[in-house]
Design an enzyme around this catalytic site. Structure first.
Site, short mmCIF file in Angstrom:
data_model
loop_
_atom_site.label_atom_id
_atom_site.label_comp_id
_atom_site.label_asym_id
_atom_site.label_seq_id
_atom_site.Cartn_x
_atom_site.Cartn_y
_atom_site.Cartn_z
N ASP A 11 -3.62 65.59 15.21
CA ASP A 11 -3.84 64.51 16.17
C ASP A 11 -4.04 65.16 17.53
O ASP A 11 -3.14 65.84 18.04
CB ASP A 11 -2.63 63.58 16.22
CG ASP A 11 -2.46 62.77 14.94
OD1 ASP A 11 -3.48 62.39 14.35
OD2 ASP A 11 -1.31 62.54 14.53
N ASP A 130 -4.90 52.00 9.74
CA ASP A 130 -3.53 52.08 10.26
C ASP A 130 -2.87 50.74 9.98
O ASP A 130 -3.32 49.70 10.48
CB ASP A 130 -3.53 52.36 11.76
CG ASP A 130 -4.12 53.72 12.10
OD1 ASP A 130 -4.07 54.61 11.24
OD2 ASP A 130 -4.64 53.88 13.22
#
Length: 261
Positions: A11, A130
């Site tokens: 990330d 998500d």
């Protein structure tokens, strides 16, 4: 026999790898190029590079950083963050990505998945979902887990597959960074709903959690981040435990060298 994949996730924000809990409280974990090299050396089957601030900052992916990462890798690289158009996807692929992960833009413009699959092939198109648990179901969130969409995650996964995505990257927001194990119920529900590969993401705390994702969840791949960044475990040890559980995985580079010696 098909092998289960272990994927290391980077990330990236501000050019650095970060990791937090449920997408907040981010902490610096290092340089993405160096970490990508390290995880490949450890035996990662793929690397996922997610520019987590691109959509929120209304900009494209950091392609120079993607290019420098791709140049050092021999394993597949998936790039996500800021993928709004087919041209954005083309730019990421030209920069060295093998696949692109599309999240927020797919929710807003579902035809993007279809158009991308037609132009580049479904194998290049990853629908990144998500999901946050709400009672007995899960809701899809976008913009880095900040914005609810009202979409049911299982139904949206089915729709993404119908639209042309070749893979689902499924992240549990509740479990992200918690190291309490993947949301096995969520993973198994999505696996049962689609015929394309599903990558379990969010919650890995140990090799046993990865075993669970494959055995109980039915995932095709498991994504790890924080437990690798702080060396709680390594890809080598995870694969060793998977082999002990009779789960087929690719040999690490070290194991291959030892076998050849």
């Amino acid at each position: 026999m098909l092998t289960n994949r272990i994927i290391a996730c980077l990330d990236v924000k501000g050019g650095r790898v970060v990791k937090g809990t449920s997408f907040v409280n981010l902490r610096d974990s290092g340089d993405p190029v160096l970490l990508a090299e390290r995880y490949e050396e450890q035996g990662a089957d793929e690397i996922v590079f997610l520019d987590i601030a691109a959509t929120d900052e209304d900009r494209g992916t950091l392609l120079d950083l993607v290019r420098r990462t791709a140049e050092r890798l021999f394993i597949p690289l998936t790039v996500g963050g800021g993928m709004r158009t087919v041209d954005d996807i083309a730019s990421a692929l030209r920069a060295g990505a093998d696949k692109t992960a599309i999240n927020s833009a797919a929710v807003r413009y579902p035809a993007l998945l279809t158009n991308a699959a037609r132009r580049f092939g479904s194998q290049c198109v990853v629908a990144s979902i998500d999901a946050l648990r709400t009672g007995a179901s899960w809701e899809v969130y976008v913009n880095g887990g900040r914005q609810p969409t009202g979409l049911d995650a299982i139904e949206w996964a089915e729709r993404c597959a119908e639209l042309g995505a070749g893979e689902i990257l499924l992240t549990s927001i509740d479990r992200d960074g918690a190291r309490s194990g993947y949301d096995i119920e969520l993973v198994s529900r999505v696996v049962g709903a689609v015929s394309i590969p599903v990558v379990a993401s969010g919650g890995a705390g140990s090799a046993a959690d990865v075993v669970d994702a494959f055995v109980r969840g039915g995932a095709d791949a498991a994504l790890l981040a924080g437990v690798l960044h702080d060396a709680t475990t390594s890809i080598e040890s995870v694969k060793a435990e998977l082999r002990a559980a009779n789960i087929p995985v690719r040999a690490t580079r070290a194991a291959s060298a030892a076998a050849a010696a």
